[in-house]
Design an enzyme around this catalytic site. Sequence first.
Site: not given
Ligand code: SD4
Length: 317
Positions: A50, A169, A187, A197, A220-221
Amino acid sequence: MLDSPVVIATWKFGTGACQAAWESFEKDGSVLDAVEAGANQVEENEEVNSVGYGGLPNREGVVELDAAIMNGVDHSAGAVCAITSIRKPISVARMVMEKTSHVMLAGGNARRFALQNGFQNSDLTTPASREKFNQWKLEQTAPDVAHFDDREKAWNEDGGSLDQVSHDTVGVCGVDINGNLAAACTTSGLAWKTPGRVGDSPIIGSGLYVDNNVGAAAATGNGDEMMKVCLSYRVIFLMDQGASPQEACEEAIKYLLRKRPDHQQHGAACIAISKTGEIGNAATQEGFSHPNRLWEFALVRSGHVILHEGVYVPAQV
Ligand code: SD4
């Protein structure tokens, strides 16, 4: 003066980031170098699917990376988004910060900038990431579902060991002994995303924020949700109003849950560190408390790296 620099980083793989950040601190004492080194460590770890090299691609099979870095000392920032075929995007972001008068370069032109500044054209896919992409092509789940389902599968196939399961991330926040702060966030974003995107990670105030008088935060998320509340800025804003890093992280997640109540199932988490080395973290419970995506973060202080279980904010707040 602090008795030790402190660095925190998201997820279990944040332990590698913290170790690398500490080694960098030992070399030159620079908090900016430390957060960059921490981010680079995860970017170059192909087991992490990721972030950086080995990150999962968009729905057309192309890996598009987002990264940002912020330096508290002069409140400078740099970022790249949707950059392809370049390893260590956080270092490109730093170059944008230091060599241009801009904050963010995007897509093909970010790549061109990187190539002009000594970065090499690289294939970011690995046999494992290509295999996952081919598997997804057969199933064609939606990006955010796939992002998490993929972990679910890896978890099951691996017999439940978190070690092989990649999480999201990497956000790295640090403070040096003089109270100077920096943060980095990098990320590959949501797996199978729509080409072009861009998530929260490279957006100053969303994926990360630093105020050298206050602290540093990273997120993160699900970036499509967290971006709507400028999560990292909110954490630092609350700390500036007197909240501790822990109170600020929990409050910021609660705010997200209040604003987007229909999206509680999405994962969102943040970490923060204050000028005095105090730390905080919080995550949405419904998004991140399942066995395959336990919210954890790493910390290094006085050379000791520790993995911490995170704090969950329940949906009804
Ligand atoms: C995103 N925040 O591109 C990042 C990915 C991530 O858990 O952290 N995912 O949306």
